[in-house]
Scaffold this motif. Structure first.
Motif, PDB file in Angstrom:
ATOM      1  N   LEU A 191      48.704  42.319   9.032  1.00 25.60           N
ATOM      2  CA  LEU A 191      48.406  41.125   8.238  1.00 25.60           C
ATOM      3  C   LEU A 191      47.190  41.412   7.364  1.00 25.60           C
ATOM      4  CD1 LEU A 191      48.816  38.057   7.626  1.00 25.60           C
ATOM      5  CD2 LEU A 191      47.170  37.615   9.478  1.00 25.60           C
ATOM      6  N   LEU A 192      47.366  41.269   6.053  1.00 25.41           N
ATOM      7  CA  LEU A 192      46.240  41.431   5.128  1.00 25.41           C
ATOM      8  C   LEU A 192      45.781  40.046   4.697  1.00 25.41           C
ATOM      9  CD1 LEU A 192      47.465  44.369   2.819  1.00 25.41           C
ATOM     10  CD2 LEU A 192      46.292  44.469   5.039  1.00 25.41           C
ATOM     11  N   VAL A 193      44.663  39.606   5.249  1.00 20.36           N
ATOM     12  CA  VAL A 193      44.122  38.292   4.888  1.00 20.36           C
ATOM     13  C   VAL A 193      43.353  38.497   3.572  1.00 20.36           C
ATOM     14  CG1 VAL A 193      42.772  36.330   5.678  1.00 20.36           C
ATOM     15  CG2 VAL A 193      43.892  37.812   7.352  1.00 20.36           C
ATOM     16  N   GLY A 194      43.754  37.791   2.536  1.00 18.38           N
ATOM     17  CA  GLY A 194      43.227  38.092   1.196  1.00 18.38           C
ATOM     18  C   GLY A 194      43.981  39.274   0.586  1.00 18.38           C
ATOM     19  N   GLY A 195      45.222  39.463   1.055  1.00 15.36           N
ATOM     20  CA  GLY A 195      46.015  40.629   0.638  1.00 15.36           C
ATOM     21  C   GLY A 195      46.566  40.546  -0.767  1.00 15.36           C
ATOM     22  N   SER A 196      46.420  39.390  -1.410  1.00 11.75           N
ATOM     23  CA  SER A 196      46.948  39.268  -2.777  1.00 11.75           C
ATOM     24  C   SER A 196      45.905  39.632  -3.831  1.00 11.75           C
ATOM     25  CB  SER A 196      47.420  37.823  -3.016  1.00 11.75           C
ATOM     26  OG  SER A 196      46.306  36.946  -2.952  1.00 11.75           O
ATOM     27  N   GLY A 197      44.683  39.953  -3.398  1.00 18.48           N
ATOM     28  CA  GLY A 197      43.618  40.267  -4.355  1.00 18.48           C
ATOM     29  C   GLY A 197      43.678  41.715  -4.822  1.00 18.48           C
ATOM     30  N   SER A 239      47.080  34.428   1.571  1.00 18.15           N
ATOM     31  CA  SER A 239      45.987  33.875   0.756  1.00 18.15           C
ATOM     32  C   SER A 239      46.342  32.434   0.428  1.00 18.15           C
ATOM     33  CB  SER A 239      45.743  34.703  -0.509  1.00 18.15           C
ATOM     34  OG  SER A 239      46.726  34.445  -1.470  1.00 18.15           O
ATOM     35  N   ARG A 240      45.466  31.770  -0.340  1.00 14.66           N
ATOM     36  CA  ARG A 240      45.750  30.355  -0.655  1.00 14.66           C
ATOM     37  C   ARG A 240      46.948  30.237  -1.566  1.00 14.66           C
ATOM     38  NH1 ARG A 240      40.039  29.259  -3.002  1.00 14.66           N
ATOM     39  NH2 ARG A 240      40.651  31.310  -3.748  1.00 14.66           N
ATOM     40  N   ASP A 241      47.131  31.241  -2.454  1.00 17.11           N
ATOM     41  CA  ASP A 241      48.219  31.129  -3.422  1.00 17.11           C
ATOM     42  C   ASP A 241      48.733  32.529  -3.809  1.00 17.11           C
ATOM     43  OD1 ASP A 241      49.986  30.078  -5.214  1.00 17.11           O
ATOM     44  OD2 ASP A 241      48.501  29.752  -6.798  1.00 17.11           O
ATOM     45  N   PRO A 242      49.340  33.238  -2.850  1.00 11.68           N
ATOM     46  CA  PRO A 242      49.754  34.614  -3.147  1.00 11.68           C
ATOM     47  C   PRO A 242      50.918  34.658  -4.130  1.00 11.68           C
ATOM     48  CG  PRO A 242      50.576  33.938  -0.992  1.00 11.68           C
ATOM     49  CD  PRO A 242      49.729  32.810  -1.494  1.00 11.68           C
ATOM     50  N   ASP A 243      50.895  35.666  -5.007  1.00 14.83           N
ATOM     51  CA  ASP A 243      51.988  35.831  -5.973  1.00 14.83           C
ATOM     52  C   ASP A 243      52.828  37.038  -5.539  1.00 14.83           C
ATOM     53  OD1 ASP A 243      53.660  36.353  -8.050  1.00 14.83           O
ATOM     54  OD2 ASP A 243      52.105  36.442  -9.600  1.00 14.83           O
ATOM     55  N   SER A 260      58.831  44.613  -0.449  1.00 14.82           N
ATOM     56  CA  SER A 260      59.000  44.427   0.995  1.00 14.82           C
ATOM     57  C   SER A 260      57.803  43.745   1.651  1.00 14.82           C
ATOM     58  CB  SER A 260      59.259  45.783   1.653  1.00 14.82           C
ATOM     59  OG  SER A 260      58.256  46.674   1.258  1.00 14.82           O
ATOM     60  N   VAL A 261      56.748  43.473   0.900  1.00 12.81           N
ATOM     61  CA  VAL A 261      55.589  42.779   1.480  1.00 12.81           C
ATOM     62  C   VAL A 261      55.861  41.275   1.512  1.00 12.81           C
ATOM     63  CG1 VAL A 261      53.151  42.190   1.101  1.00 12.81           C
ATOM     64  CG2 VAL A 261      53.931  44.550   0.805  1.00 12.81           C
ATOM     65  N   GLU A 262      55.683  40.687   2.709  1.00 12.19           N
ATOM     66  CA  GLU A 262      55.875  39.236   2.820  1.00 12.19           C
ATOM     67  C   GLU A 262      54.586  38.525   2.444  1.00 12.19           C
ATOM     68  OE1 GLU A 262      57.563  37.717   6.345  1.00 12.19           O
ATOM     69  OE2 GLU A 262      59.055  39.310   6.468  1.00 12.19           O
ATOM     70  N   THR A 263      54.729  37.304   1.954  1.00 10.42           N
ATOM     71  CA  THR A 263      53.530  36.524   1.636  1.00 10.42           C
ATOM     72  C   THR A 263      53.524  35.236   2.446  1.00 10.42           C
ATOM     73  OG1 THR A 263      54.653  35.475  -0.216  1.00 10.42           O
ATOM     74  CG2 THR A 263      53.304  37.389  -0.728  1.00 10.42           C
ATOM     75  N   THR A 264      52.327  34.762   2.739  1.00  7.18           N
ATOM     76  CA  THR A 264      52.200  33.484   3.439  1.00  7.18           C
ATOM     77  C   THR A 264      50.938  32.782   2.944  1.00  7.18           C
ATOM     78  OG1 THR A 264      52.175  32.425   5.619  1.00  7.18           O
ATOM     79  CG2 THR A 264      50.989  34.487   5.432  1.00  7.18           C
ATOM     80  N   MET A 265      51.003  31.455   2.911  1.00  3.72           N
ATOM     81  CA  MET A 265      49.872  30.693   2.381  1.00  3.72           C
ATOM     82  C   MET A 265      48.941  30.234   3.497  1.00  3.72           C
ATOM     83  SD  MET A 265      51.726  28.410  -0.520  1.00  3.72           S
ATOM     84  CE  MET A 265      50.316  27.649  -1.255  1.00  3.72           C
ATOM     85  N   VAL A 267      46.390  30.291  11.556  1.00  5.75           N
ATOM     86  CA  VAL A 267      46.535  30.867  12.906  1.00  5.75           C
ATOM     87  C   VAL A 267      47.942  31.409  13.178  1.00  5.75           C
ATOM     88  CG1 VAL A 267      46.939  28.594  13.973  1.00  5.75           C
ATOM     89  CG2 VAL A 267      46.095  30.505  15.370  1.00  5.75           C
ATOM     90  N   SER A 268      48.985  30.744  12.703  1.00  6.90           N
ATOM     91  CA  SER A 268      50.349  31.185  13.032  1.00  6.90           C
ATOM     92  C   SER A 268      50.675  32.539  12.392  1.00  6.90           C
ATOM     93  CB  SER A 268      51.378  30.134  12.616  1.00  6.90           C
ATOM     94  OG  SER A 268      51.313  29.952  11.220  1.00  6.90           O
ATOM     95  N   ALA A 269      49.995  32.873  11.292  1.00 10.45           N
ATOM     96  CA  ALA A 269      50.277  34.148  10.611  1.00 10.45           C
ATOM     97  C   ALA A 269      49.836  35.350  11.451  1.00 10.45           C
ATOM     98  CB  ALA A 269      49.578  34.184   9.254  1.00 10.45           C
ATOM     99  N   PHE A 270      48.963  35.119  12.446  1.00  2.00           N
ATOM    100  CA  PHE A 270      48.460  36.229  13.271  1.00  2.00           C
ATOM    101  C   PHE A 270      49.422  36.569  14.410  1.00  2.00           C
ATOM    102  CE2 PHE A 270      43.957  36.852  11.894  1.00  2.00           C
ATOM    103  CZ  PHE A 270      43.949  35.899  10.890  1.00  2.00           C
TER     104      PHE A 270
END
Ligand code: NAP
Length: 301
Positions: A4-10, A31-35, A42-47, A57-60
């Motif tokens: 899990l990359l928290v802030g992975g859209s930067g 991230s708050r608004d991943p594109d 293949s990378v999944e995104t989650t807000m 918490v659920s993303a972990f």
């Protein structure tokens, strides 16, 4: 490995996503608004917002490793004021630690910054220091990275030098830099070199418990960097010195003007170097002589 990359859209997150994807890991970027369009297919995104525990918490759940890349830029004053640094960097990191501990995550990598210090001179540096301390004090298998400024495609460091010009001398054929840009020194590191080391730190248990200072292959003043950026565009720019004291008064005064993006913290950060005398890249088998220089990246060498 599920990562899990928290802030992975930067900026760094996008490059790290690609590196981990290439190495065969399953990556989720939060991230708050991943594109998703800016990340490998293949990378999944989650807000989620790190300042709101229930939103992340659920993303972990089910992750083997977490990399915390959430950042507010030190180059500009954040929307919401300087208190946001503490809320996002320290508070957000504590929420990530709690969520990682709750879900039994094996590895936690924290992107800190060179000079991070709970008692340091700027809100950014203090909040990064307090976040780092929370990681070190946690029960997680953690690795901390303290890079100098990072350059590469999508980064803000190179364009920052030009943005300063637009703010302070729009339309003029000269560039007034505090102290002539000779006072502050940086050790820029290419994002392509950094993400290789970040990925290694997830895969190799020997890095657990370490705090790594990471610099690039050369130390450059703000003046040298600015000259290179203009040279890369085939332009020359006359840099003139603005006395440090005057720059300080100017930035502190302008900082109270609504909408002006800089203030006292940005002035204070020009008063100390962003370099390391103890570059830890060798811990990853990296030789500084083989690292990308800023000049080579800009095509001026
Ligand atoms: N770039 C450098 O020169 C440099 C140098 C030293 C250290 N670092 C460190 O390296 C890390 C990554 O930096 P970067 O340059 O990649 O930063 P960046 O490009 O600004 O990316 C920051 C990321 O954090 C996310 N984010 C911001 N606030 C958030 C919040 N409240 N909740 C969830 N996500 C949030 C952003 O996405 P959303 O806006 O969609 O939320 C984005 O994905 C940071 O820890 C930074 O301090 C960077």
């Amino acid at each position: 490995m599920d990562v899990l990359l928290v802030g992975g859209s930067g900026f760094i997150g996008q490059h790290l996503s690609a590196e981990l994807d290439d190495r065969g890991h399953d990556v989720t970027a939060l991230s708050r608004d991943p594109d998703p369009g800016e990340l490998p297919d293949s990378v999944e995104t989650t807000m989620g917002d790190v300042t709101a525990y229930d939103s992340i918490v659920s993303a972990f759940d089910g992750q083997d490793a977490v990399v915390n890349l959430v950042a507010l830029s030190p180059l500009f004053e954040p929307k919401g004021g300087n208190e946001m640094h503490d809320r996002v960097h320290r508070g957000g990191t504590e929420n990530c630690i709690q969520a990682a501990e709750e879900h039994g995550v094996d590895r936690f990598v924290q992107l800190s910054a060179l000079g991070a210090d709970p008692d340091g001179p700027t809100h950014y540096i203090r909040s990064k220091g307090r976040a780092e301390q929370a990681v070190v004090d946690s029960s997680l298998d953690a690795v901390v990275f303290q890079p100098s400024v990072v350059f590469g495609d999508g980064g803000e460091f190179v364009s920052f030098t030009k943005r300063l010009k637009k703010l302070f001398a729009p339309g003029l054929p000269l560039y007034p830099l505090p102290g002539g840009g000779k006072k502050t020194r940086f050790q820029p590191v290419w994002v392509g070199d950094l993400v290789g080391m970040l990925a290694d730190s997830l895969e190799d248990d020997n890095h657990v418990g370490e705090i790594y200072e990471i610099g690039g292959p050369e130390v450059l003043t703000l003046r040298e960097i600015t000259e290179m950026v203009y040279e890369a565009e085939g332009k020359s720019m006359r840099i003139v010195g603005l006395p440090m004291g005057l720059a300080g008064v100017g930035l502190k005064t302008l900082g109270v003007v609504p909408g002006f993006p800089m203030g006292g913290d940005q002035y204070r950060s020009l008063n100390f170097d962003n370099t390391t005398a103890d570059n830890d890249v060798e811990a990853f088998g990296v030789d500084t002589a083989q690292m990308m220089t800023l000049g080579a990246y800009l095509g001026v060498e």
